[in-house]
Design a protein around this motif. Structure first.
Motif, PDB file in Angstrom:
ATOM      1  N   THR A 146     -13.378 -13.749  -1.356  1.00 15.70           N
ATOM      2  CA  THR A 146     -14.354 -12.868  -0.359  1.00 15.70           C
ATOM      3  C   THR A 146     -14.947 -13.778   0.709  1.00 15.70           C
ATOM      4  O   THR A 146     -15.638 -14.635   0.184  1.00 15.70           O
ATOM      5  N   ALA A 147     -14.781 -13.439   1.883  1.00 19.39           N
ATOM      6  CA  ALA A 147     -15.706 -14.173   2.887  1.00 19.39           C
ATOM      7  C   ALA A 147     -16.528 -13.289   3.708  1.00 19.39           C
ATOM      8  O   ALA A 147     -16.388 -11.771   3.701  1.00 19.39           O
ATOM      9  N   LEU A 164      -9.964 -12.125   1.354  1.00 18.31           N
ATOM     10  CA  LEU A 164      -9.186 -13.310   1.653  1.00 18.31           C
ATOM     11  C   LEU A 164      -7.584 -13.281   1.623  1.00 18.31           C
ATOM     12  O   LEU A 164      -6.976 -14.188   2.085  1.00 18.31           O
ATOM     13  N   CYS A 169     -18.177 -18.257   2.271  1.00 22.08           N
ATOM     14  CA  CYS A 169     -17.060 -17.448   1.125  1.00 22.08           C
ATOM     15  C   CYS A 169     -17.674 -17.588  -0.325  1.00 22.08           C
ATOM     16  O   CYS A 169     -18.594 -18.658  -0.312  1.00 22.08           O
ATOM     17  N   THR A 170     -17.317 -16.813  -1.112  1.00 19.65           N
ATOM     18  CA  THR A 170     -17.834 -16.662  -2.452  1.00 19.65           C
ATOM     19  C   THR A 170     -17.175 -18.217  -3.213  1.00 19.65           C
ATOM     20  O   THR A 170     -16.294 -18.655  -2.517  1.00 19.65           O
ATOM     21  N   LYS A 224     -13.771 -17.995  -3.996  1.00 22.55           N
ATOM     22  CA  LYS A 224     -12.719 -18.093  -2.583  1.00 22.55           C
ATOM     23  C   LYS A 224     -11.892 -16.758  -2.403  1.00 22.55           C
ATOM     24  O   LYS A 224     -10.787 -16.819  -1.756  1.00 22.55           O
TER      25      LYS A 224
END
Length: 341
Positions: free
Chosen positions: A226-227, A242, A220-221, A224
């Motif tokens: 985007t995965a 997410l 994930c970025t 937190k």
């Protein structure tokens, strides 16, 4: 484990977002070298200081320590029960000053000091065929996915005691803690699902399912939000919001995508793809080499592709974003690249 069926064309068209033709490259790599190591390097991990690469060995007696400066394996570390082989995944926890490695054949984690790599203790997961390890600093919890018992072990870090086993889809693999350790995302390889669990109750709260998929690895970025998930069967990398827990994009890649990692925790995603399966047995050498992709996650387009060795599997980008390393599983070798932006 189900057989992985690969497609017959290279990355062309996507079902959700187009994976466009390769474009001008804002990120490039320069090969430094290929270096021998133990048998079947399953994963590669840069140490937090970038001085070493750790190599859990699936068909050998422990894990190798590769010196980035010396460009060679400088140490083989053999945990208890090393003769049973099956070392799959590792994890550094810098704030604890430790390195952990899982052993599938025993269901154990072995903890070593870092730096120094001195043996500290054995932690029993309570599961069968333990693989991936995730860490929640907020909860002081370890999560370990158990491929054969189809569950996740939640372990109290300080005591090493098993808190609970969370039932999952078949053959769980990659995992990710979210929301300060309140939630846990788990990938199921054989059920083809992405699950979200409440850590305190162990109950599933959200689910993504894709037909015939084999979910493997998740990252994930840093924010937190985007995965990204690799799907070996469908040759896809998915982009997941997410908050809504929905797929918002995808990119079709070369055959059997494995490990993925983000450069700098944000825009550019590196993907290892093993290549076609051996027609006799997928565990044997592939008939042709695999490839590494760099994906621009803003539009999920491939911006660069280059060849690896036989079955590129483990992959990691150093914390400072200057180096890429991946393992050639069937060659008993790793490859080191310099990254420029």
């Amino acid at each position: 484990m189900k057989a992985i069926v690969s497609g017959i064309v290279l990355a062309v068209v996507l079902a959700i977002l187009p994976c466009t033709a390769e474009k001008a490259v804002p990120v490039s790599v320069e090969k430094i070298g290929v270096y021998p190591c133990g048998k079947q390097p399953k994963q590669v991990l840069f140490s937090p200081d970038g001085r070493y690469v750790l190599l859990p060995l699936l068909e050998d007696t422990g894990f190798d320590v590769f010196s980035v400066e010396e460009k060679k394996v400088v140490r083989r570390i053999s945990p208890p029960n090393a003769d049973k082989q099956g070392f799959a995944e590792g994890l550094f926890i810098p704030e604890k000053g430790v390195f952990l490695v899982s052993q599938m054949t025993t269901g154990n984690l072995y903890e070593y000091s870092w730096p120094g790599f001195e043996y500290k203790r054995t932690i029993k997961t309570g599961g069968t065929w333990s693989k991936f390890i995730a860490w929640s600093p907020e909860k002081d919890l370890l999560a370990v996915s158990n491929w054969v018992s189809n569950d996740i072990s939640l372990l109290d870090y300080e005591t090493g005691k098993l808190i609970r086993l969370i039932p999952t889809g078949k053959a769980p693999r990659g995992m990710l803690f979210l929301d300060g350790g309140k939630n846990l995302v788990s990938l199921s390889f054989d059920s083809g699902i992405i699950e979200k669990f409440d850590v305190d109750t162990g109950k599933q709260t959200k689910l993504i399912q894709i037909a015939n998929s084999c979910m493997r690895h998740i990252v994930c970025t840093d924010d937190k939000l985007t995965a990204f998930v690799s799907d070996m069967y469908n040759r896809q990398v998915y982009k997941i919001d997410l908050k809504t827990f929905k797929i918002t994009g995808q990119c079709k890649v070369y055959r059997n995508p494995n490990t993925i990692d983000l450069l700098g925790g944000s825009r550019y995603l590196f993907v290892s793809t093993r290549g076609p399966n051996n027609p006799e047995d997928y565990t044997k050498r592939s008939p042709s080499n695999g490839k590494i992709h760099i994906i621009d996650t803003e539009d999920m387009s491939i911006i660069e592709t280059f060849e690896g060795g036989n079955q590129p599997t483990g992959l990691d980008v150093s914390d400072d974003g200057s180096l890429l390393c991946f393992s050639d599983f069937q060659d008993a070798a790793i490859e080191l690249y310099r990254i420029t932006r």
